[in-house]
Design a protein around this motif. Structure first.
Motif, PDB file in Angstrom:
ATOM      1  N   SER A   1     -10.126   3.424  -3.468  1.00 26.26           N
ATOM      2  CA  SER A   1      -9.800   4.833  -3.640  1.00 26.26           C
ATOM      3  C   SER A   1     -10.417   5.323  -4.932  1.00 26.26           C
ATOM      4  O   SER A   1     -10.582   4.558  -5.889  1.00 26.26           O
ATOM      5  CB  SER A   1      -8.286   5.054  -3.675  1.00 26.26           C
TER       6      SER A   1
ATOM      7  N   THR B   1      -3.554   5.274   8.342  1.00 26.55           N
ATOM      8  CA  THR B   1      -3.500   6.123   7.148  1.00 26.55           C
ATOM      9  C   THR B   1      -2.247   6.998   7.154  1.00 26.55           C
ATOM     10  O   THR B   1      -1.500   7.053   6.171  1.00 26.55           O
ATOM     11  CB  THR B   1      -4.758   7.001   7.046  1.00 26.55           C
TER      12      THR B   1
ATOM     13  N   ALA C   1      -4.754   0.710   5.484  1.00 34.81           N
ATOM     14  CA  ALA C   1      -5.325   1.916   4.877  1.00 34.81           C
ATOM     15  C   ALA C   1      -6.077   1.551   3.595  1.00 34.81           C
ATOM     16  O   ALA C   1      -6.984   0.716   3.670  1.00 34.81           O
ATOM     17  CB  ALA C   1      -4.284   3.001   4.718  1.00 34.81           C
ATOM     18  N   PRO C   2      -5.746   2.071   2.387  1.00 30.06           N
ATOM     19  CA  PRO C   2      -6.725   1.944   1.311  1.00 30.06           C
ATOM     20  C   PRO C   2      -6.966   0.534   0.804  1.00 30.06           C
ATOM     21  O   PRO C   2      -6.039  -0.191   0.458  1.00 30.06           O
ATOM     22  CB  PRO C   2      -6.147   2.821   0.192  1.00 30.06           C
TER      23      PRO C   2
ATOM     24  N   GLU D   1      -2.789  -6.264   0.654  1.00 33.37           N
ATOM     25  CA  GLU D   1      -2.741  -5.333   1.788  1.00 33.37           C
ATOM     26  C   GLU D   1      -3.501  -5.839   3.006  1.00 33.37           C
ATOM     27  O   GLU D   1      -3.409  -5.251   4.095  1.00 33.37           O
ATOM     28  CB  GLU D   1      -3.296  -3.962   1.377  1.00 33.37           C
TER      29      GLU D   1
ATOM     30  N   SER E   1       4.747   5.828   2.354  1.00 32.81           N
ATOM     31  CA  SER E   1       4.692   6.138   0.933  1.00 32.81           C
ATOM     32  C   SER E   1       5.672   7.249   0.575  1.00 32.81           C
ATOM     33  O   SER E   1       6.364   7.182  -0.445  1.00 32.81           O
ATOM     34  CB  SER E   1       3.260   6.538   0.553  1.00 32.81           C
TER      35      SER E   1
ATOM     36  N   SER F   1      -0.092   5.480   4.133  1.00 26.05           N
ATOM     37  CA  SER F   1      -0.360   6.280   2.939  1.00 26.05           C
ATOM     38  C   SER F   1       0.446   7.565   2.885  1.00 26.05           C
ATOM     39  O   SER F   1       0.640   8.130   1.812  1.00 26.05           O
ATOM     40  CB  SER F   1      -1.854   6.620   2.862  1.00 26.05           C
TER      41      SER F   1
ATOM     42  N   THR G   1      -2.895  14.666   2.433  1.00 22.05           N
ATOM     43  CA  THR G   1      -3.883  13.663   2.829  1.00 22.05           C
ATOM     44  C   THR G   1      -4.441  14.068   4.183  1.00 22.05           C
ATOM     45  O   THR G   1      -3.677  14.381   5.099  1.00 22.05           O
ATOM     46  CB  THR G   1      -3.241  12.268   2.907  1.00 22.05           C
TER      47      THR G   1
ATOM     48  N   TRP H   1      -0.498   5.661  -7.224  1.00 25.98           N
ATOM     49  CA  TRP H   1      -1.877   6.151  -7.420  1.00 25.98           C
ATOM     50  C   TRP H   1      -1.911   7.684  -7.400  1.00 25.98           C
ATOM     51  O   TRP H   1      -2.595   8.312  -8.199  1.00 25.98           O
ATOM     52  CB  TRP H   1      -2.754   5.586  -6.317  1.00 25.98           C
TER      53      TRP H   1
ATOM     54  N   ASN I   1       0.808  -1.217   0.000  1.00 29.58           N
ATOM     55  CA  ASN I   1       0.000   0.000   0.000  1.00 29.58           C
ATOM     56  C   ASN I   1       0.843   1.269   0.000  1.00 29.58           C
ATOM     57  O   ASN I   1       0.401   2.304  -0.497  1.00 29.58           O
ATOM     58  CB  ASN I   1      -0.984  -0.010   1.172  1.00 29.58           C
ATOM     59  N   ALA I   2       2.055   1.208   0.539  1.00 30.49           N
ATOM     60  CA  ALA I   2       2.939   2.369   0.467  1.00 30.49           C
ATOM     61  C   ALA I   2       3.327   2.653  -0.985  1.00 30.49           C
ATOM     62  O   ALA I   2       3.256   3.796  -1.458  1.00 30.49           O
ATOM     63  CB  ALA I   2       4.186   2.137   1.308  1.00 30.49           C
TER      64      ALA I   2
ATOM     65  N   SER J   1       0.128   3.508  -3.106  1.00 34.23           N
ATOM     66  CA  SER J   1      -0.347   4.865  -2.828  1.00 34.23           C
ATOM     67  C   SER J   1       0.507   5.898  -3.552  1.00 34.23           C
ATOM     68  O   SER J   1      -0.010   6.898  -4.074  1.00 34.23           O
ATOM     69  CB  SER J   1      -0.325   5.145  -1.325  1.00 34.23           C
TER      70      SER J   1
END
Length: 570
Positions: free
Chosen positions: A369, A265, A365-366, A414, A273, A269, A305, A246, A239-240, A243
């Motif tokens: 999204s 988060t 986290a996500p 994730e 990230s 994120s 964020t 993304w 996710n890092a 993100s």
């Protein structure tokens, strides 16, 4: 399955990704080699280069090893945002250990669980919070508490005389500038940050990888005490990196870090990230709208964020016209829905589309999204990179048609491995669907014809106060420790600013009736639980409604509150 959302997928990105097969520590080490002199952190005007952050983390990792921390050991990390939190987080990973992030708003009664459940013997905190951790540890049976407490002061990280755009808000002076003495620790000792960074030996060899436990964040639920979510290096790494992709991140990103890093988060994120990308983090210890406005303007922040209440607060500042938000190219967040009127103002005034996302502690986290180029307002978004999500009937597990309400279930790299020491809760959290294991979110929603997901309700009993999740069972368990309380049922009440706030319906013991006030109970709660969990409203009743089996019928109290309850205020 049908994937209509692929039509709106960012054309520059694949639908899934292969994250690096390395530890999270390697992200910092690689960025420090690539950008040694580049600012990793800016804190009240003080800059920390990537090389400095890595060097401090390695020294602290060596000290943790000297203190007996070994591979897989859990280390409590409890502090508000500051450079030391990021350094300590990576130091724990560098020592081959596991980060246990703890909300610094927790009080001693709550903190006991975060020491005993993960079997932590070392904690790292700030001077203002150290006495509370020591108090929690000292109250535990012999041998069950902490052996070492590493304590930093906020002024270890910045110039106390800072002025101008980077100046502290006046209300924070006592909090941030006071240097606290080290507290005594029964059965152990406290160690100052400066001493901790002067380890005599080198850090141990790095021998953890993607399949090792990295972080153990705690989440509450409908019953009992908070549960640790087992996240491997790989789930946070996915996710890092995803993100960053993304959000179109580069090493030139300047990111405002206003959400807390103890929360999943802010940790994944934003912090992880950004470190992976080699970006610069402009760090705030907690939210202050005018400080945020000054920092965005002065440091030319490009990405932010947040939770929607932060944006609403900033836009409402009397000094808002003095701030320059023109550098922002990406803004988004989650935790609560962004009001449509505010999202519209961001777009019309600044050309910014607010990108909402959705996720849980269990999904790093996500899990969803909105595509940055095609976001929908008040929408969870589409399943995130490498992720499959469905809407199913929570009882039959039959997939719901487009527009049909059901439980959101999630599968992807994730998703966590399970709850620490809780095989029963782990088994209940997963379901087999189409021959594969999916995580049950506990949230009700639907998918529209374009593949976007929307939240409609909760299966789980939870209150969302300004993005903070409050679990009634946890608040009730703490309130029952008050000698005057015979029974308590916690529900949500409407709140014009927080969205929802916490209300307690209380039955007093006969000896205390007429002798204990609402204000006294609220004050007691403030002393014994994190401030966001504290009931803002207390209603005294003679009895709570109960089912035939004797269970409190919380839903009937909630429905009555929804129909005619007062507003909890701002």
């Amino acid at each position: 399955m049908q994937r209509p959302h692929y039509k709106f997928w960012p054309k520059r990105l694949p639908h899934s990704m292969t994250p690096p097969a390395t530890s999270l520590w390697d992200n910092l080490a690689i960025s420090a080699r690539r950008y040694p002199d580049k600012s990793a952190i800016v804190f009240f005007g003080t800059r920390y280069s990537y090389a400095q952050v890595m060097q401090q983390a390695e020294r602290l990792a060596a000290r943790l090893f000297e203190l007996g921390v070994r591979r897989g050991d859990r280390v409590v990390l409890c502090m508000q945002n500051c450079p030391q939190l990021l350094v300590a987080h990576f130091a724990i990973l560098r020592a081959n250990a596991v980060v246990v992030p703890v909300n610094p708003m927790n009080r001693a009664e709550e903190l006991k669980h975060y020491i005993t459940d993960p079997d932590a013997k070392v904690a790292i905190t700030t001077g203002d919070l150290a006495p509370e951790l020591a108090k929690a540890s000292d109250a535990l049976p012999a041998g069950a508490g902490l052996q070492h407490l590493v304590v930093t002061q906020f002024t270890d990280a910045f110039d106390a005389q800072v002025t101008g755009v980077n100046a502290l808000p006046p209300a924070w002076h006592d909090w941030l500038l006071t240097r606290h003495p080290l507290p005594p620790l029964a059965g152990g000792r406290a160690l100052a940050w400066s001493e901790a960074l002067q380890a005599a030996q080198a850090a141990p060899a790095l021998d953890v990888g993607p399949d090792d436990l990295a972080v153990l964040p705690y989440t509450s639920g409908t019953t009992g005490l908070p549960k640790g979510c087992m996240h491997m290096h790989s789930s946070l790494m996915h996710n890092a990196v995803a993100s960053a992709a993304w959000g179109n991140a580069t090493a030139e990103n300047v990111t405002l870090l206003a959400v807390p890093m103890f929360h999943i988060t802010g940790m994944v994120s934003v912090m992880h990230s950004s470190i992976y990308s080699g970006a610069t983090l402009v760090m705030m210890p907690r939210w202050d709208r005018d400080l945020a406005g000054r920092l965005i303007s002065a440091w030319k922040v490009t990405t932010w964020t947040n939770i929607p209440t932060m944006v609403i607060d900033l836009l409402g500042s009397p000094d808002f016209d003095k701030y320059d938000l023109s550098s922002l190219v990406h803004i988004g967040g989650g935790g609560a829905a962004m009001p449509q009127a505010v999202a519209q103002r961001l777009f019309e005034q600044f050309g910014l589309r607010y990108v909402e996302g959705y996720g849980l502690t269990e999904t790093a986290a996500p899990s969803h999204s909105n595509p940055p180029d095609a976001p929908k307002q008040q929408c969870l978004g589409i399943p995130f990179m490498s992720t499959d999500a469905r809407v199913v009937d929570p009882d039959t597990l039959r997939e719901m048609p487009v527009g049909g309400q059901g439980e959101i279930i999630i599968r992807g790299p994730e998703v966590f491995k399970g709850y620490w020491k809780r095989p029963d809760a782990t088994a209940a959290a997963f379901v087999e669907f189409e021959g594969r294991s999916f995580f049950r979110s506990g949230d009700l929603g639907y998918m529209d014809e374009e593949g976007y997901f929307f939240l409609t309700d909760r299966l789980k009993r939870m209150i969302n106060a300004s993005g903070f999740k409050v679990w009634p069972a946890e608040v009730e368990a703490l309130m029952f420790r008050h000698p005057a309380i015979q029974e308590a049922c916690v529900i949500s009440a409407r709140d014009s600013y927080r969205g929802e706030t916490v209300k307690a319906v209380v039955v007093l013991r006969a000896a205390y009736r007429g002798k204990v006030s609402e204000a006294e109970l609220v004050a007691w709660c403030r002393d014994n639980m994190a401030v966001y969990k504290v009931p803002r409203i207390v209603e005294f009743v003679d009895a709570l409604p109960k089912s035939g089996s004797g269970k409190v019928m919380w839903r009937s109290l909630q429905e009555a509150e929804n129909q005619g309850g007062r507003d909890g205020g701002g």
